[in-house]
Design a protein around this motif. Structure first.
Motif, PDB file in Angstrom:
ATOM      1  N   ASN A 116       0.808  -1.211   0.000  1.00 18.94           N
ATOM      2  CA  ASN A 116       0.000   0.000   0.000  1.00 18.94           C
ATOM      3  C   ASN A 116       0.846   1.268   0.000  1.00 18.94           C
ATOM      4  N   ASP A 117       2.009   1.208   0.614  1.00 21.54           N
ATOM      5  CA  ASP A 117       2.873   2.374   0.743  1.00 21.54           C
ATOM      6  C   ASP A 117       4.029   2.287  -0.246  1.00 21.54           C
ATOM      7  N   ILE A 118       4.477   3.424  -0.748  1.00 23.66           N
ATOM      8  CA  ILE A 118       5.578   3.426  -1.729  1.00 23.66           C
ATOM      9  C   ILE A 118       6.851   2.827  -1.144  1.00 23.66           C
ATOM     10  N   SER A 119       7.028   2.931   0.153  1.00 21.87           N
ATOM     11  CA  SER A 119       8.219   2.365   0.801  1.00 21.87           C
ATOM     12  C   SER A 119       8.257   0.851   0.710  1.00 21.87           C
ATOM     13  N   GLU A 120       7.127   0.228   0.355  1.00 20.79           N
ATOM     14  CA  GLU A 120       7.037  -1.230   0.275  1.00 20.79           C
ATOM     15  C   GLU A 120       7.280  -1.767  -1.130  1.00 20.79           C
ATOM     16  N   ALA A 121       7.541  -0.880  -2.099  1.00 24.28           N
ATOM     17  CA  ALA A 121       7.781  -1.307  -3.480  1.00 24.28           C
ATOM     18  C   ALA A 121       8.948  -2.294  -3.532  1.00 24.28           C
ATOM     19  N   LYS A 122       8.887  -3.227  -4.470  1.00 21.81           N
ATOM     20  CA  LYS A 122       9.886  -4.292  -4.555  1.00 21.81           C
ATOM     21  C   LYS A 122      11.177  -3.849  -5.229  1.00 21.81           C
ATOM     22  N   MET A 123      11.181  -2.680  -5.850  1.00 16.31           N
ATOM     23  CA  MET A 123      12.400  -2.126  -6.420  1.00 16.31           C
ATOM     24  C   MET A 123      12.384  -0.615  -6.214  1.00 16.31           C
ATOM     25  N   PRO A 124      13.542   0.039  -6.253  1.00 18.98           N
ATOM     26  CA  PRO A 124      13.574   1.492  -6.092  1.00 18.98           C
ATOM     27  C   PRO A 124      12.683   2.182  -7.124  1.00 18.98           C
ATOM     28  N   LEU A 125      11.795   3.023  -6.626  1.00 16.04           N
ATOM     29  CA  LEU A 125      10.781   3.674  -7.453  1.00 16.04           C
ATOM     30  C   LEU A 125      10.767   5.170  -7.148  1.00 16.04           C
ATOM     31  N   ALA A 126      10.706   5.989  -8.188  1.00 13.43           N
ATOM     32  CA  ALA A 126      10.643   7.447  -8.020  1.00 13.43           C
ATOM     33  C   ALA A 126       9.485   7.997  -8.844  1.00 13.43           C
ATOM     34  N   ILE A 127       8.617   8.767  -8.195  1.00 15.69           N
ATOM     35  CA  ILE A 127       7.487   9.373  -8.888  1.00 15.69           C
ATOM     36  C   ILE A 127       7.451  10.868  -8.592  1.00 15.69           C
ATOM     37  N   PRO A 128       7.624  11.700  -9.618  1.00 14.12           N
ATOM     38  CA  PRO A 128       7.549  13.151  -9.404  1.00 14.12           C
ATOM     39  C   PRO A 128       6.127  13.678  -9.555  1.00 14.12           C
ATOM     40  N   THR A 129       5.789  14.635  -8.727  1.00 10.11           N
ATOM     41  CA  THR A 129       4.542  15.375  -8.846  1.00 10.11           C
ATOM     42  C   THR A 129       4.879  16.855  -8.700  1.00 10.11           C
ATOM     43  N   VAL A 130       3.887  17.718  -8.916  1.00  4.84           N
ATOM     44  CA  VAL A 130       4.123  19.161  -8.804  1.00  4.84           C
ATOM     45  C   VAL A 130       3.019  19.795  -7.968  1.00  4.84           C
ATOM     46  N   ASP A 131       3.430  20.629  -7.014  1.00  3.51           N
ATOM     47  CA  ASP A 131       2.492  21.411  -6.215  1.00  3.51           C
ATOM     48  C   ASP A 131       1.962  22.530  -7.102  1.00  3.51           C
ATOM     49  N   ILE A 132       0.685  22.466  -7.462  1.00  2.00           N
ATOM     50  CA  ILE A 132       0.126  23.407  -8.422  1.00  2.00           C
ATOM     51  C   ILE A 132       0.057  24.828  -7.861  1.00  2.00           C
ATOM     52  N   GLU A 133       0.089  24.983  -6.556  1.00  2.00           N
ATOM     53  CA  GLU A 133       0.007  26.316  -5.955  1.00  2.00           C
ATOM     54  C   GLU A 133       1.364  27.015  -5.899  1.00  2.00           C
ATOM     55  N   THR A 134       2.433  26.244  -5.683  1.00  2.00           N
ATOM     56  CA  THR A 134       3.761  26.859  -5.542  1.00  2.00           C
ATOM     57  C   THR A 134       4.698  26.565  -6.715  1.00  2.00           C
ATOM     58  N   GLY A 135       4.364  25.552  -7.511  1.00  2.00           N
ATOM     59  CA  GLY A 135       5.248  25.142  -8.597  1.00  2.00           C
ATOM     60  C   GLY A 135       6.381  24.243  -8.142  1.00  2.00           C
ATOM     61  N   GLU A 136       6.388  23.890  -6.872  1.00  2.00           N
ATOM     62  CA  GLU A 136       7.448  23.056  -6.309  1.00  2.00           C
ATOM     63  C   GLU A 136       7.332  21.612  -6.785  1.00  2.00           C
ATOM     64  N   VAL A 137       8.483  20.989  -7.066  1.00  2.00           N
ATOM     65  CA  VAL A 137       8.512  19.565  -7.399  1.00  2.00           C
ATOM     66  C   VAL A 137       8.446  18.761  -6.106  1.00  2.00           C
ATOM     67  N   VAL A 138       7.552  17.791  -6.073  1.00  2.00           N
ATOM     68  CA  VAL A 138       7.404  16.918  -4.907  1.00  2.00           C
ATOM     69  C   VAL A 138       7.666  15.489  -5.358  1.00  2.00           C
ATOM     70  N   TYR A 139       8.767  14.920  -4.875  1.00  2.00           N
ATOM     71  CA  TYR A 139       9.129  13.551  -5.237  1.00  2.00           C
ATOM     72  C   TYR A 139       8.643  12.565  -4.179  1.00  2.00           C
ATOM     73  N   TYR A 140       8.120  11.452  -4.654  1.00  2.00           N
ATOM     74  CA  TYR A 140       7.812  10.328  -3.775  1.00  2.00           C
ATOM     75  C   TYR A 140       8.784   9.209  -4.126  1.00  2.00           C
ATOM     76  N   LEU A 141       9.550   8.755  -3.142  1.00  2.00           N
ATOM     77  CA  LEU A 141      10.632   7.805  -3.366  1.00  2.00           C
ATOM     78  C   LEU A 141      10.480   6.593  -2.460  1.00  2.00           C
TER      79      LEU A 141
END
Length: 292
Positions: A116-141
């Motif tokens: 259920n959690d990204i920390s439980e993925a079976k291999m290293p996984l990186a997913i980028p998203t963007v904060d639409i209000e600030t333009g900041e890149v938010v990575y989930y690793l």
């Protein structure tokens, strides 16, 4: 045996073209090439996540073909919200598609793997998203960074989070899908800022990167001069510009040429997957040479 990091990337609004990544994965598996790291944004985040939790390329293609119509079911209140504009002067419409169906489908298949959690993925996984209000890149690793990169601004790094919610956020094509409210931020498609997330994979420890890119904004032509096609073309150009900063970090790039496939044209999933498979096979000797 060969080992590499696969950068499953797709430009903002890649949509149905993302099935090409499935063909790429299938071809690599047939050649005995093992993926050690994987990343993706937009529809690429769906492919990357499902692969990272243990599904085969054919499993993923089946899921795409089975549930694509449910994913794109539009918000039935859209017509009423548009009509309300005439009376209130305000348009309370964040997107045509809410994204709940996509999130529920991903949640279902994550649960089948006990993840259920990204920390439980079976291999290293990186997913980028963007904060639409600030333009900041938010990575989930799924794993901590191996080192810090040389970056102009400091993104947010999250090492935990519900995978289904993260995928929905990164797949949130602006104007089509509603932004996803997650961790106190309204998040949208990672391709807005990071259409080629190579730097984050290097920071995670990847040494060889194969990128899959749809960088064809100069060659693709508008099939129809309407509001949708103009918006899509605009986002292609944006993706091309966003790609320049990090694309050079990939060790090899393959670029499937997929014509006349729109954002939600899921009738051409087999077509897109076959093109990804074919171009990978055509470049397999060069890919193996890059890995040595």
């Amino acid at each position: 045996m060969y080992f590499l990091c696969l950068l499953v990337l797709v430009y903002l609004g890649g949509g149905a073209k993302g099935a090409a990544h499935i063909g790429v994965l299938q071809a690599l598996e047939e050649e005995g090439i093992t993926i050690d790291y994987i990343s993706g944004c937009s529809s690429g985040s769906i492919v990357a996540t499902l692969y990272a939790i243990g599904y085969t390329p054919m499993n993923i293609l089946y899921m795409f073909k089975t549930y694509c119509k449910n994913v794109t079911e539009y918000d039935k209140l859209v017509p009423f919200k548009i009509i309300g504009l005439a009376f209130t002067g305000k348009l309370n419409l964040k997107g045509i598609v809410k994204g709940d169906n996509l999130e529920n489908i991903i949640k279902k298949y994550c649960s089948k793997k006990g993840i259920n959690d990204i920390s439980e993925a079976k291999m290293p996984l990186a997913i980028p998203t963007v904060d639409i209000e600030t333009g900041e890149v938010v990575y989930y690793l799924s794993k901590p960074l191996h080192r810090l990169g040389k970056i102009d601004d400091i993104p947010t790094y999250n090492y935990t989070g519900n995978l289904a919610s993260i995928v929905r956020a990164s797949s949130g094509f602006p104007g089509v899908f509603e932004p996803k409210y997650l961790d106190g931020k309204y998040l949208v498609d990672g391709g807005v800022r990071v259409s080629c997330p190579t730097e984050i994979l290097k920071q995670m420890g990847a040494t060889k990167i194969l990128a899959v890119s749809f960088d064809d904004c100069k060659n693709s032509k508008l099939s129809n001069m309407n509001i949708v096609s103009v918006a899509m073309k605009t986002f292609d150009i944006m993706g091309h510009e966003a790609n320049k900063g990090q694309s050079h970090l990939a060790d090899y790039t393959i670029s499937p040429e997929i014509d006349n496939v729109s954002l939600l044209d899921f009738s051409k999933l087999n077509y897109s997957a076959n093109i990804g498979y074919k171009i990978t096979k055509e470049n397999i000797d060069k890919i193996k040479k890059m890995l040595k």
